[in-house]
Write a protein that holds these residues in place. Structure first.
Motif, PDB file in Angstrom:
ATOM      1  N   ILE A 179       0.885  -1.188   0.000  1.00  0.00           N
ATOM      2  CA  ILE A 179       0.000   0.000   0.000  1.00  0.00           C
ATOM      3  C   ILE A 179       0.910   1.221   0.000  1.00  0.00           C
ATOM      4  CG2 ILE A 179      -1.827   1.276   1.158  1.00  0.00           C
ATOM      5  CD1 ILE A 179      -2.754  -1.295   2.429  1.00  0.00           C
ATOM      6  N   ARG A 180       1.014   1.855  -1.114  1.00  0.00           N
ATOM      7  CA  ARG A 180       1.976   2.951  -1.250  1.00  0.00           C
ATOM      8  C   ARG A 180       1.522   4.226  -0.555  1.00  0.00           C
ATOM      9  NH1 ARG A 180       2.228   2.707  -7.654  1.00  0.00           N
ATOM     10  NH2 ARG A 180       0.005   2.371  -7.204  1.00  0.00           N
ATOM     11  N   ASN A 181       0.219   4.526  -0.609  1.00  0.00           N
ATOM     12  CA  ASN A 181      -0.279   5.789  -0.056  1.00  0.00           C
ATOM     13  C   ASN A 181      -1.801   5.693   0.110  1.00  0.00           C
ATOM     14  OD1 ASN A 181      -1.315   6.132  -2.719  1.00  0.00           O
ATOM     15  ND2 ASN A 181       0.665   7.001  -3.330  1.00  0.00           N
ATOM     16  N   ASN A 182      -2.413   6.830   0.454  1.00  0.00           N
ATOM     17  CA  ASN A 182      -3.858   6.846   0.692  1.00  0.00           C
ATOM     18  C   ASN A 182      -4.674   6.628  -0.586  1.00  0.00           C
ATOM     19  OD1 ASN A 182      -3.855   7.199   3.481  1.00  0.00           O
ATOM     20  ND2 ASN A 182      -3.591   9.423   3.311  1.00  0.00           N
ATOM     21  N   TRP A 183      -4.079   6.924  -1.738  1.00  0.00           N
ATOM     22  CA  TRP A 183      -4.768   6.593  -2.993  1.00  0.00           C
ATOM     23  C   TRP A 183      -4.995   5.075  -3.063  1.00  0.00           C
ATOM     24  CZ3 TRP A 183      -7.323   9.707  -5.999  1.00  0.00           C
ATOM     25  CH2 TRP A 183      -6.916  11.034  -6.196  1.00  0.00           C
ATOM     26  N   ASP A 184      -3.919   4.303  -2.814  1.00  0.00           N
ATOM     27  CA  ASP A 184      -4.046   2.849  -2.848  1.00  0.00           C
ATOM     28  C   ASP A 184      -5.059   2.356  -1.826  1.00  0.00           C
ATOM     29  OD1 ASP A 184      -2.225   2.690  -4.845  1.00  0.00           O
ATOM     30  OD2 ASP A 184      -0.600   1.837  -3.649  1.00  0.00           O
ATOM     31  N   LEU A 185      -4.975   2.888  -0.596  1.00  0.00           N
ATOM     32  CA  LEU A 185      -5.858   2.424   0.478  1.00  0.00           C
ATOM     33  C   LEU A 185      -7.325   2.674   0.131  1.00  0.00           C
ATOM     34  CD1 LEU A 185      -6.282   1.272   3.301  1.00  0.00           C
ATOM     35  CD2 LEU A 185      -5.979   3.604   4.210  1.00  0.00           C
ATOM     36  N   SER A 186      -7.618   3.874  -0.368  1.00  0.00           N
ATOM     37  CA  SER A 186      -9.019   4.205  -0.672  1.00  0.00           C
ATOM     38  C   SER A 186      -9.542   3.338  -1.809  1.00  0.00           C
ATOM     39  CB  SER A 186      -9.155   5.693  -1.021  1.00  0.00           C
ATOM     40  OG  SER A 186      -8.420   6.012  -2.198  1.00  0.00           O
ATOM     41  N   ALA A 187      -8.704   3.104  -2.818  1.00  0.00           N
ATOM     42  CA  ALA A 187      -9.137   2.281  -3.943  1.00  0.00           C
ATOM     43  C   ALA A 187      -9.322   0.823  -3.521  1.00  0.00           C
ATOM     44  CB  ALA A 187      -8.129   2.384  -5.072  1.00  0.00           C
ATOM     45  N   LEU A 188      -8.423   0.311  -2.675  1.00  0.00           N
ATOM     46  CA  LEU A 188      -8.522  -1.065  -2.214  1.00  0.00           C
ATOM     47  C   LEU A 188      -9.772  -1.268  -1.351  1.00  0.00           C
ATOM     48  CD1 LEU A 188      -4.768  -1.761  -1.367  1.00  0.00           C
ATOM     49  CD2 LEU A 188      -6.137  -2.932  -3.126  1.00  0.00           C
ATOM     50  N   ARG A 189     -10.078  -0.302  -0.521  1.00  0.00           N
ATOM     51  CA  ARG A 189     -11.277  -0.412   0.303  1.00  0.00           C
ATOM     52  C   ARG A 189     -12.546  -0.390  -0.560  1.00  0.00           C
ATOM     53  NH1 ARG A 189     -10.065   3.075   5.894  1.00  0.00           N
ATOM     54  NH2 ARG A 189      -8.854   1.392   6.866  1.00  0.00           N
ATOM     55  N   ALA A 190     -12.578   0.475  -1.552  1.00  0.00           N
ATOM     56  CA  ALA A 190     -13.734   0.510  -2.463  1.00  0.00           C
ATOM     57  C   ALA A 190     -13.853  -0.820  -3.202  1.00  0.00           C
ATOM     58  CB  ALA A 190     -13.591   1.668  -3.454  1.00  0.00           C
ATOM     59  N   SER A 191     -12.726  -1.364  -3.623  1.00  0.00           N
ATOM     60  CA  SER A 191     -12.740  -2.647  -4.330  1.00  0.00           C
ATOM     61  C   SER A 191     -13.230  -3.775  -3.433  1.00  0.00           C
ATOM     62  CB  SER A 191     -11.335  -2.966  -4.849  1.00  0.00           C
ATOM     63  OG  SER A 191     -11.303  -4.207  -5.517  1.00  0.00           O
ATOM     64  N   SER A 192     -12.884  -3.731  -2.155  1.00  0.00           N
ATOM     65  CA  SER A 192     -13.345  -4.756  -1.214  1.00  0.00           C
ATOM     66  C   SER A 192     -14.872  -4.742  -1.099  1.00  0.00           C
ATOM     67  CB  SER A 192     -12.715  -4.542   0.158  1.00  0.00           C
ATOM     68  OG  SER A 192     -11.317  -4.737   0.113  1.00  0.00           O
ATOM     69  N   VAL A 193     -15.481  -3.529  -1.042  1.00  0.00           N
ATOM     70  CA  VAL A 193     -16.944  -3.422  -0.941  1.00  0.00           C
ATOM     71  C   VAL A 193     -17.592  -3.908  -2.228  1.00  0.00           C
ATOM     72  CG1 VAL A 193     -18.874  -1.813  -0.663  1.00  0.00           C
ATOM     73  CG2 VAL A 193     -16.820  -1.543   0.732  1.00  0.00           C
ATOM     74  N   VAL A 194     -17.025  -3.523  -3.375  1.00  0.00           N
ATOM     75  CA  VAL A 194     -17.566  -3.974  -4.664  1.00  0.00           C
ATOM     76  C   VAL A 194     -17.576  -5.505  -4.726  1.00  0.00           C
ATOM     77  CG1 VAL A 194     -17.025  -4.147  -7.125  1.00  0.00           C
ATOM     78  CG2 VAL A 194     -17.049  -1.912  -6.010  1.00  0.00           C
ATOM     79  N   GLN A 195     -16.472  -6.135  -4.336  1.00  0.00           N
ATOM     80  CA  GLN A 195     -16.388  -7.589  -4.423  1.00  0.00           C
ATOM     81  C   GLN A 195     -17.321  -8.269  -3.424  1.00  0.00           C
ATOM     82  OE1 GLN A 195     -12.290  -9.229  -5.117  1.00  0.00           O
ATOM     83  NE2 GLN A 195     -11.670  -7.065  -4.973  1.00  0.00           N
ATOM     84  N   ALA A 196     -17.529  -7.620  -2.250  1.00  0.00           N
ATOM     85  CA  ALA A 196     -18.476  -8.188  -1.288  1.00  0.00           C
ATOM     86  C   ALA A 196     -19.894  -8.124  -1.846  1.00  0.00           C
ATOM     87  CB  ALA A 196     -18.394  -7.424   0.033  1.00  0.00           C
ATOM     88  N   LEU A 197     -20.253  -7.005  -2.461  1.00  0.00           N
ATOM     89  CA  LEU A 197     -21.585  -6.877  -3.058  1.00  0.00           C
ATOM     90  C   LEU A 197     -21.769  -7.891  -4.185  1.00  0.00           C
ATOM     91  CD1 LEU A 197     -21.942  -2.964  -3.201  1.00  0.00           C
ATOM     92  CD2 LEU A 197     -23.135  -4.536  -1.656  1.00  0.00           C
TER      93      LEU A 197
END
Length: 296
Positions: A209-227
């Motif tokens: 996780i390089r920075n907050n850009w990565d973290l925010s995108a990864l968290r959004a991706s986690s919700v998408v995959q859960a849905l």
């Protein structure tokens, strides 16, 4: 006129005493009548003089009244002219007032149209908000903020509820809330869904996780995959995006502000035809349904 001495001589020489006395009585009576007539004549002269004085006064009064009448007539003509002018001005003023009333009525109709549009928009927002929050518990609502702006639904989920501490993996307690939100998304099956991650401004230092850009995108991706994987939402409707620390809703100078900025938003956007359908289904402005408190 015969003097008394002549009468006496004539009487002595021509008639007797009785005759004389009778003549004398007639003479005295005549003399009295003449005196009365003279008095009456004097009274008549006096009355005539008084009458002439009154006539002269009445003539003066008549002349004054005639002059006053002429003045009144002139005043009446002047007032009539002023009234005619006033009526003309009033007629023109009525025309202007009528135009002004028409303009006011036109403005009021436009304002009413705006009010009706605003009421219908508010009603639409109320419908969407009620549908989205109907199954959420009071405890869940502490970590879920629902806003509806111009038909677009913004569901903001706190990171404390969604993720494990310092991670982008979905926590176990988030699944129940996500299942309810997924049901709403499934109800509106033609709506587009954007999952947007946001962070505070604190730099992150973790492997991969390089920075907050990565973290925010990864968290959004986690919700998408859960849905998609857990709750069966069509992935064609889903978009994952990260905005890092650059879309704050509060100041990052306080812990509370940082907590508000660390969030994931689920943005549900109806297509134009669904949007118009929702407007048609919106309740009337005087509906007795009380919408939940929202921040617009």
């Amino acid at each position: 006129m015969i003097s008394a001495t002549a009468m006496a001589i004539l009487a002595t020489s021509c008639v007797g005493t009785k005759k004389y006395q009778a003549l004398q009585a007639d003479y005295s009576s005549l003399q009295g009548r003449m005196n009365a007539i003279g008095q009456e004549n004097a009274d008549c002269q006096s009355n005539l003089s008084s009458a002439n004085v009154k006539i002269a006064g009445l003539q003066d009064q008549l002349r004054a009244e005639r002059a006053n009448a002429q003045n009144l007539q002139a005043s009446a003509q002047s007032l009539q002219a002023a009234l005619d002018k006033c009526l003309t001005s009033t007629s023109q003023g009525n025309v202007n007032i009528s135009k002004l009333v028409d303009e006011i009525n036109s403005s009021n109709k436009y304002i009413q149209q705006l009010v009706n549009s605003k009421n219908k928009s508010d009603s639409l927002n109320m419908v969407l908000t009620n549908n989205l929050t109907r199954s959420l518990s009071r405890e869940e609502m502490k970590d879920v903020d629902v806003q509806v702006l111009k038909g677009v639904v913004y569901i903001s989920l706190s990171d404390n509820m969604l993720y494990k501490s310092g991670s982008y993996e979905i926590s176990d307690k988030a699944n129940e809330t996500l299942s309810k939100i997924a049901k709403i998304i499934m109800d509106y099956k033609d709506f587009e869904v954007l999952i947007e991650g946001n962070t505070d401004n604190v730099p992150i230092s973790k492997p991969n996780i390089r920075n907050n850009w990565d973290l925010s995108a990864l968290r959004a991706s986690s919700v998408v995959q859960a849905l998609q994987n857990t709750f069966g939402v069509d992935p064609k409707r889903l978009t994952a995006g990260g905005r890092g620390e650059y879309n704050p809703i509060a100041s990052n100078d306080t812990p509370d502000g940082k907590a508000k900025n660390r969030r994931t938003q689920i943005i549900i956007t109806p297509k134009l035809d669904q949007f118009m359908e929702l407007i048609d289904k919106a309740p009337e402005p005087d509906s007795t349904v009380t919408p939940p408190a929202t921040t617009n």
